[in-house]
Design an enzyme around this catalytic site. Sequence first.
Site, short mmCIF file in Angstrom:
data_model
loop_
_atom_site.label_atom_id
_atom_site.label_comp_id
_atom_site.label_asym_id
_atom_site.label_seq_id
_atom_site.Cartn_x
_atom_site.Cartn_y
_atom_site.Cartn_z
CE LYS A 198 32.71 43.83 31.00
NZ LYS A 198 32.64 42.37 31.06
CD GLU A 227 26.88 39.46 26.62
OE1 GLU A 227 26.80 39.29 25.39
OE2 GLU A 227 27.96 39.56 27.22
CB SER A 273 37.87 45.88 35.93
OG SER A 273 36.87 46.00 36.93
C1 LIG Z 1 34.15 47.54 35.43
C2 LIG Z 1 33.78 46.10 35.34
N1 LIG Z 1 34.55 45.19 35.95
C3 LIG Z 1 34.25 43.89 35.91
C4 LIG Z 1 33.14 43.42 35.26
C5 LIG Z 1 32.83 41.96 35.30
O1 LIG Z 1 33.01 41.33 34.07
P1 LIG Z 1 34.27 40.41 33.84
O2 LIG Z 1 34.29 39.42 34.94
O3 LIG Z 1 34.00 39.79 32.50
O4 LIG Z 1 35.46 41.24 33.82
C6 LIG Z 1 32.31 44.34 34.59
C7 LIG Z 1 31.11 43.86 33.88
O5 LIG Z 1 30.26 44.57 33.47
C8 LIG Z 1 32.64 45.70 34.64
O6 LIG Z 1 31.87 46.62 34.04
#
Ligand SMILES: Cc1ncc(COP(=O)(O)O)c(C=O)c1O
Lengths: 280, 407
Positions: free
Chosen positions: B99, B121, B389
């Site tokens: 993020k 948000e 992620s």
């Molecule tokens: C670690 C992590 N991965 C994935 C996501 C999913 O969001 P996005 O699909 O925008 O990557 C989030 C959302 O809060 C997240 O914190």
Amino acid sequence: MTETRIDRRFAALKAEGRPALVTFMTAGDPDPATTLALLKALPGAGADVIELGMPFSDPMADGPAIQAAGLRALKGGQTLVKTLDLVREFRQFDDATPIVLMGYYNPIYSHGSEAFVAEAKAAGVDGLIIVDLPPEADDELCIPALEAGLNFIRLATPTTDDKRLPAVLENTSGFVYYVSINGITGSAAPDASRVAESVARIKRHTHLPVAVGFGVRTAEQAAAIGANADGVVVGSAIVSAIAASLDSEGRATAATIPAVLALVSELSGGVRASRKSVAA
Amino acid sequence: MTVAVEPNSFKTGPDERGYFGIYGGRFVAETLMPLILELQQAYDDAKADPAFKAELQALSTYYAGRPSKLYFAEGLTNHLGGARIFFKREDLNHTGSHKINNCLGQILLAKRMGKTRIIAETGAGQHGVASATVSARFGLPCVVYMGATDVERQAPNVFRMKLLGATVNPVTAGNGTLKDAMNEALRDWVSNVEDTYYLIGTAAGPHPYPEMVRDFQSVIGIEARAQMLEQEGRLPDMIIAAVGGGSNAIGLFHPFLDDKDVEIVGVEAGGHGIAVENGHAASMTGGRPGVLHGNRTYLLQDADGQILEGHSVSAGLDYPGVGPEHSWLRDTGRVQYVPIVDQEAIDAFQVCTRVEGIIPALESAHAIAQAIRVAPSMAKDKIIVINLSGRGDKDVHTVGKLLGMDI
Ligand SMILES: Cc1ncc(COP(=O)(O)O)c(C=O)c1O
């Protein structure tokens, strides 16, 4: 485009020399029978144009009062099709009072735009206000609506500058809805003199009537805003009157309809006094 | 829905009106329309300005810790006994997830635009934390909208945001999850148009957000592609990422879209199972196209077009929509989207923790679960890259509860 009930109503009021009282409530709040009873009684209480909200799960431009009204309606099983049914029933009793459906695009998109405008026209709807369809998206619904003989009423806001206004007004018909504040429905009341300036600004770009809404709650405010506008829209105050009249389980009571009609009569007194108060 | 003609490149979108095929667009209230046009202009200017690029690059390197490593997950590879698995370590970024990539880009844009107040948000709280972080770094007040349900299940992140000086506003509307938080942030923006910058946390919302967030997150895929070429001398056979709104996924996928031999898989939250109505958050596997939060995209909705809340054990995937570019990639067939249910994600969370010594975010655990499904039957010389992620510290409470442990 042929003349609609909206065009006729605003023309008649212009001749009368007073602004329109435009009332808003959500279809099916708290149940369809109450909405139908209100629809039938509102013109007698002084409503000149009726906006009927089509409830949506995610009303991004609405404040707490109208959000809650939408949730009550959805909880009661209200749908797009049932809202059209209400208009159809109302039309058996009243063929003069304009009905404008107001809402968000997704339920219409889900139903199919072409089918929706045809069914709405047949049911006796006169115009549409769809919050999340800016002129950039005119081919989605605005053009089909105009072709079906429905007015497409656009919102203009304080952020709509002179450069953008022509685009906003281009396919607008019926009237222009001036949102008097940057905010959501039910926000603080606008300053009447600033509203007057803004209405004058919009009128430099269009011959359409300009109705002003967002934040108008009392007869005094309606009178002050109506002094310089062709219509005054009241929503959250009416919806709040409905909310206050319900029992602890959210059902309509004997007080619901009288409470709304009393408020609308008062507001109607406000718009009827508006031009006089200016002259005085 | 499948598009008949395959485009020459999958990387050309969106068009000037903000569409990827029929998806995307700018479905917003008139009050916001001028702001969105202004934002687009500002973003176009910034993109063309070498100073903007340089500042973002410096912050990414020295503040966020980029480039993130491409790590050969030998423990998981051996455990599964098939394809070789690599993790793109976004969990090692400052604030613990991908993020931050987007937040750094957007805060610099907000600054350029002269905005003095940030709103955001958040679902899992990772975007809220990243927004609060960059706001603290640049001395701007930050208000984060977070569903009341999420405030409860992501308590550690709520505290982090408060420590960082942000105001956290719990949203009780609806089910109190991400979509309700987004509604409330949009209401705030409509009410504070002069000074406020809305820092959207995923590749959704009205144009230009999906494009902009994708561009800021594409650093993931650009790095991973180069690292793979450098470390292994070839491209991977498959890349996998979890899809909530779709930002980490599009960030990894986009630079690989025209590499025809790379199989691309997006993992949606299957929750209690796709067959359970309103029991999952897999908008592309279990929804249909609609319009919400400024764009047309696949949505979870009922027959009347009312939006469903959906469900996922992972707060960051609990969103009824998805970024519009994913909807288009789904229809074109370039990317395959599959659901992973809660239990598989929780199992993957534990496996990864045990065999790699890495506690993944529950969101990322969905991507790992997909690899656990497919890797064993793939040849040992095949390569899978998983977008890790985020890290899972924020989720230990949730998982502990599910495993019956009192922590
Ligand atoms: C670690 C992590 N991965 C994935 C996501 C999913 O969001 P996005 O699909 O925008 O990557 C989030 C959302 O809060 C997240 O914190």
